[in-house]
Scaffold this motif. Structure first.
Motif, PDB file in Angstrom:
ATOM      1  N   PRO A 104       4.786  12.407   2.897  1.00  0.00           N
ATOM      2  CA  PRO A 104       3.351  11.699   3.353  1.00  0.00           C
ATOM      3  C   PRO A 104       2.978  11.209   4.954  1.00  0.00           C
ATOM      4  O   PRO A 104       4.231  11.151   5.153  1.00  0.00           O
ATOM      5  N   LEU A 105       2.226  12.381   5.321  1.00  0.00           N
ATOM      6  CA  LEU A 105       2.188  12.125   6.918  1.00  0.00           C
ATOM      7  C   LEU A 105       0.985  11.502   6.893  1.00  0.00           C
ATOM      8  O   LEU A 105      -0.975  11.385   6.609  1.00  0.00           O
ATOM      9  N   LYS A 106       0.569  10.485   7.885  1.00  0.00           N
ATOM     10  CA  LYS A 106       0.014   8.969   7.695  1.00  0.00           C
ATOM     11  C   LYS A 106      -0.116   8.511   9.234  1.00  0.00           C
ATOM     12  O   LYS A 106       0.402   8.183   9.593  1.00  0.00           O
ATOM     13  N   PRO A 107      -1.254   8.546   9.770  1.00  0.00           N
ATOM     14  CA  PRO A 107      -1.637   7.889  10.875  1.00  0.00           C
ATOM     15  C   PRO A 107      -1.192   6.060  11.355  1.00  0.00           C
ATOM     16  O   PRO A 107      -1.365   5.910  10.262  1.00  0.00           O
ATOM     17  N   LYS A 108      -0.313   6.335  12.858  1.00  0.00           N
ATOM     18  CA  LYS A 108       0.678   5.121  12.240  1.00  0.00           C
ATOM     19  C   LYS A 108       0.196   3.842  12.970  1.00  0.00           C
ATOM     20  O   LYS A 108       0.621   3.501  12.779  1.00  0.00           O
ATOM     21  N   THR A 109      -0.636   4.442  14.204  1.00  0.00           N
ATOM     22  CA  THR A 109      -2.093   3.130  14.757  1.00  0.00           C
ATOM     23  C   THR A 109      -3.260   4.181  14.921  1.00  0.00           C
ATOM     24  O   THR A 109      -3.922   4.578  14.325  1.00  0.00           O
ATOM     25  N   LEU A 110      -4.074   2.344  15.619  1.00  0.00           N
ATOM     26  CA  LEU A 110      -5.834   2.538  15.309  1.00  0.00           C
ATOM     27  C   LEU A 110      -6.065   3.852  16.091  1.00  0.00           C
ATOM     28  O   LEU A 110      -6.969   4.471  15.515  1.00  0.00           O
TER      29      LEU A 110
ATOM     30  N   ARG B  40       0.683  -1.214   0.547  1.00  0.00           N
ATOM     31  CA  ARG B  40      -0.498  -0.357   0.145  1.00  0.00           C
ATOM     32  C   ARG B  40       1.198   1.468   0.562  1.00  0.00           C
ATOM     33  O   ARG B  40       0.436   2.331   0.213  1.00  0.00           O
ATOM     34  N   GLY B  41       2.540   1.342  -0.025  1.00  0.00           N
ATOM     35  CA  GLY B  41       2.680   2.144  -0.465  1.00  0.00           C
ATOM     36  C   GLY B  41       3.285   2.542   1.413  1.00  0.00           C
ATOM     37  O   GLY B  41       3.927   3.655   1.011  1.00  0.00           O
ATOM     38  N   GLU B  42       3.120   2.210   2.297  1.00  0.00           N
ATOM     39  CA  GLU B  42       3.706   2.615   3.349  1.00  0.00           C
ATOM     40  C   GLU B  42       5.005   2.327   3.765  1.00  0.00           C
ATOM     41  O   GLU B  42       5.826   1.031   3.029  1.00  0.00           O
ATOM     42  N   THR B  43       5.597   3.071   4.394  1.00  0.00           N
ATOM     43  CA  THR B  43       7.784   2.713   4.896  1.00  0.00           C
ATOM     44  C   THR B  43       7.704   1.522   6.148  1.00  0.00           C
ATOM     45  O   THR B  43       6.676   2.288   7.246  1.00  0.00           O
ATOM     46  N   ILE B  44       8.346   0.697   6.412  1.00  0.00           N
ATOM     47  CA  ILE B  44       8.237  -0.001   6.989  1.00  0.00           C
ATOM     48  C   ILE B  44       9.505   0.087   7.930  1.00  0.00           C
ATOM     49  O   ILE B  44      10.943   0.538   7.905  1.00  0.00           O
ATOM     50  N   SER B  45       9.193   0.501   9.716  1.00  0.00           N
ATOM     51  CA  SER B  45       9.816   1.129  10.363  1.00  0.00           C
ATOM     52  C   SER B  45       9.613  -0.137  11.389  1.00  0.00           C
ATOM     53  O   SER B  45       8.764  -0.644  11.535  1.00  0.00           O
ATOM     54  N   GLN B  46       9.893  -0.186  12.983  1.00  0.00           N
ATOM     55  CA  GLN B  46      10.301  -0.651  14.220  1.00  0.00           C
ATOM     56  C   GLN B  46       9.660  -0.134  15.085  1.00  0.00           C
ATOM     57  O   GLN B  46       9.029  -1.715  15.107  1.00  0.00           O
ATOM     58  N   GLN B  47       8.643   0.393  14.989  1.00  0.00           N
ATOM     59  CA  GLN B  47       7.433   0.981  15.217  1.00  0.00           C
ATOM     60  C   GLN B  47       6.134   0.266  14.876  1.00  0.00           C
ATOM     61  O   GLN B  47       5.069   0.087  15.417  1.00  0.00           O
TER      62      GLN B  47
ATOM     63  N   ILE C 181     -19.038  16.635  20.107  1.00  0.00           N
ATOM     64  CA  ILE C 181     -17.946  17.004  20.388  1.00  0.00           C
ATOM     65  C   ILE C 181     -17.249  15.072  21.344  1.00  0.00           C
ATOM     66  O   ILE C 181     -17.754  14.727  21.641  1.00  0.00           O
ATOM     67  N   LYS C 182     -16.413  15.149  20.725  1.00  0.00           N
ATOM     68  CA  LYS C 182     -15.521  13.461  20.541  1.00  0.00           C
ATOM     69  C   LYS C 182     -14.212  13.492  21.838  1.00  0.00           C
ATOM     70  O   LYS C 182     -13.141  14.611  21.416  1.00  0.00           O
ATOM     71  N   CYS C 183     -14.232  12.337  22.853  1.00  0.00           N
ATOM     72  CA  CYS C 183     -13.451  12.451  23.779  1.00  0.00           C
ATOM     73  C   CYS C 183     -12.011  10.800  22.616  1.00  0.00           C
ATOM     74  O   CYS C 183     -12.582  10.312  23.005  1.00  0.00           O
ATOM     75  N   ILE C 184     -11.095  11.245  22.413  1.00  0.00           N
ATOM     76  CA  ILE C 184     -10.524   9.760  21.992  1.00  0.00           C
ATOM     77  C   ILE C 184      -9.183   9.931  22.843  1.00  0.00           C
ATOM     78  O   ILE C 184      -8.960  10.468  23.652  1.00  0.00           O
ATOM     79  N   THR C 185      -9.228   8.891  23.332  1.00  0.00           N
ATOM     80  CA  THR C 185      -8.365   7.908  24.654  1.00  0.00           C
ATOM     81  C   THR C 185      -6.842   7.374  23.351  1.00  0.00           C
ATOM     82  O   THR C 185      -7.489   6.138  23.215  1.00  0.00           O
ATOM     83  N   PHE C 186      -5.957   8.320  23.856  1.00  0.00           N
ATOM     84  CA  PHE C 186      -4.220   6.575  23.870  1.00  0.00           C
ATOM     85  C   PHE C 186      -4.324   6.378  24.297  1.00  0.00           C
ATOM     86  O   PHE C 186      -4.037   6.652  25.580  1.00  0.00           O
ATOM     87  N   THR C 187      -3.297   4.825  23.998  1.00  0.00           N
ATOM     88  CA  THR C 187      -2.893   4.261  25.380  1.00  0.00           C
ATOM     89  C   THR C 187      -0.875   4.230  24.698  1.00  0.00           C
ATOM     90  O   THR C 187      -0.907   4.667  23.801  1.00  0.00           O
ATOM     91  N   GLU C 188      -0.722   3.328  25.360  1.00  0.00           N
ATOM     92  CA  GLU C 188       1.123   3.840  25.427  1.00  0.00           C
ATOM     93  C   GLU C 188       0.958   3.163  24.042  1.00  0.00           C
ATOM     94  O   GLU C 188       2.718   3.278  23.171  1.00  0.00           O
ATOM     95  N   ARG C 189       0.442   2.301  23.630  1.00  0.00           N
ATOM     96  CA  ARG C 189      -0.072   1.814  22.170  1.00  0.00           C
ATOM     97  C   ARG C 189       0.621   2.154  20.994  1.00  0.00           C
ATOM     98  O   ARG C 189       1.107   2.074  20.252  1.00  0.00           O
ATOM     99  N   ASP C 190       0.000   3.152  21.350  1.00  0.00           N
ATOM    100  CA  ASP C 190      -0.244   4.630  20.169  1.00  0.00           C
ATOM    101  C   ASP C 190       0.570   5.274  20.137  1.00  0.00           C
ATOM    102  O   ASP C 190       0.919   6.771  19.611  1.00  0.00           O
TER     103      ASP C 190
END
Length: 322
Positions: free
Chosen positions: A107-113, A67-74, A287-296
């Motif tokens: 290009p800047l893309k979201p890296k996590t869900l 899909r054109g992504e660059t693979i990193s350790q993350q 109004i929406k609240c999004i909670t991130f975790t350490e996995r993000d």
């Protein structure tokens, strides 16, 4: 047990393995398997369950590559975490969503869900609250979304602000005028804007009044129409400051409020305006609240481990204190 995976292009194999094979070594160490490549085939050897999981991680990474992504350790660590919890089917939804092109053409893309949910919330709501640990991309992605809206002509001003809370240092003792005293507090916001626009373009928009970076106190008494307003480090707002900020909202504007409720620098006894706003505003439409975790966390993997260690310590302290 062995599993064979076909790799369509040899350059995908090179990208998959990574510099000094670091990506494949991470997978081998996680699942105690051996991975070798022969021509267009990749062979995974080991115990059946471990081979199956390693195969899912590799197939997920190949999907991202196609899909054109660059693979990193993350990417590798994130795919491993999703496979381990049986959620690898969600990886496909990450591929291909470009939200902004940086000044260097990247290009800047979201890296996590979590990041994807956050970007979607900003698109779909007038006010978005992002809560989570350092390194989850809250500020960076919000600035990217603001720049995208500005370039599309959806708004004509970007306003970035944060409370100038003195974390152990007194502003009065710093050299220079007021602007130079508050600049260190605003540096992360400048950095994100420089990345998106380049320093020259940024300066041009500042001079025209299209971009404003200022301490939260400068927002008092204003109504902000046709603007994309980002409040960073919102955990350091008082209840009164947060109410003041929220009521600056004007027509055709968006607000993004970001913070980490585990890093509050307010003086003892002061309640965080961010914590209170999450409770008060949770059932209001738009109004929406999004909670991130350490996995993000998209910084060094050690940052995730540090956050987990602090969370464990906090849980232990709560148990001891009854």
């Amino acid at each position: 047990m062995e599993q064979i995976i076909n790799i369509e292009r040899i350059e995908n194999a090179v990208a998959l393995f990574g510099s000094f094979d670091e990506n494949i070594k991470t997978i081998e160490n996680e699942y105690a398997v051996t991975v070798v490549v022969r021509d267009e085939h990749l062979k995974i050897s080991g115990d059946a369950e471990d081979v199956a999981k390693a195969g899912k991680v590799i197939e997920s990474l190949l999907l991202l590559l196609n899909r054109g992504e660059t693979i990193s350790q993350q990417n590798v660590h994130y795919c491993i975490s999703l496979v381990n919890e049986g959620s690898e089917e969600k990886i496909e939804s990450l591929a291909g969503d470009c939200i902004c092109i940086t000044a260097k053409g990247k290009p800047l893309k979201p890296k996590t869900l979590g990041q994807k949910k956050y970007c979607n919330a900003i698109k779909e709501n007038t006010i978005t609250i992002g809560v989570g640990p350092a390194g989850t991309g809250k500020t960076y992605l919000a600035v990217a979304m603001a720049v995208t809206a500005f370039r599309a002509g959806e708004i004509n001003r970007i306003i970035l602000t944060r409370p100038a809370v003195e974390a152990g240092e007194k502003l009065g003792f710093l050299p220079g005028d007021l602007q130079s005293k508050v600049d260190p507090y605003l540096r992360p916001l400048y950095d994100a804007l420089f990345d998106m626009l380049g320093a020259e373009t940024y300066q041009k928009y500042v001079e025209r009044g299209n971009i404003e970076v200022a301490p939260l106190a400068y927002m008092r008494g204003r109504t902000l129409d046709d603007s994309f307003i980002i409040l960073d480090e919102a955990q350091n707002t008082t209840r009164e400051q947060m109410k003041m900020f929220l009521t600056r909202l004007g027509f055709n504007s968006k607000m993004v409020i970001n913070g980490d409720v585990t890093q509050i620098d307010l003086p003892n006894g002061s309640k965080s305006g961010l914590r209170e706003s999450i409770r008060i505003l949770k059932n209001i439409n738009d109004i929406k609240c999004i909670t991130f975790t350490e996995r993000d966390v998209v910084r060094h993997k050690l940052v995730q481990d540090i956050i987990k260690a602090y969370e464990r310590n906090n849980e232990e302290a709560k148990r001891k204190n009854g």
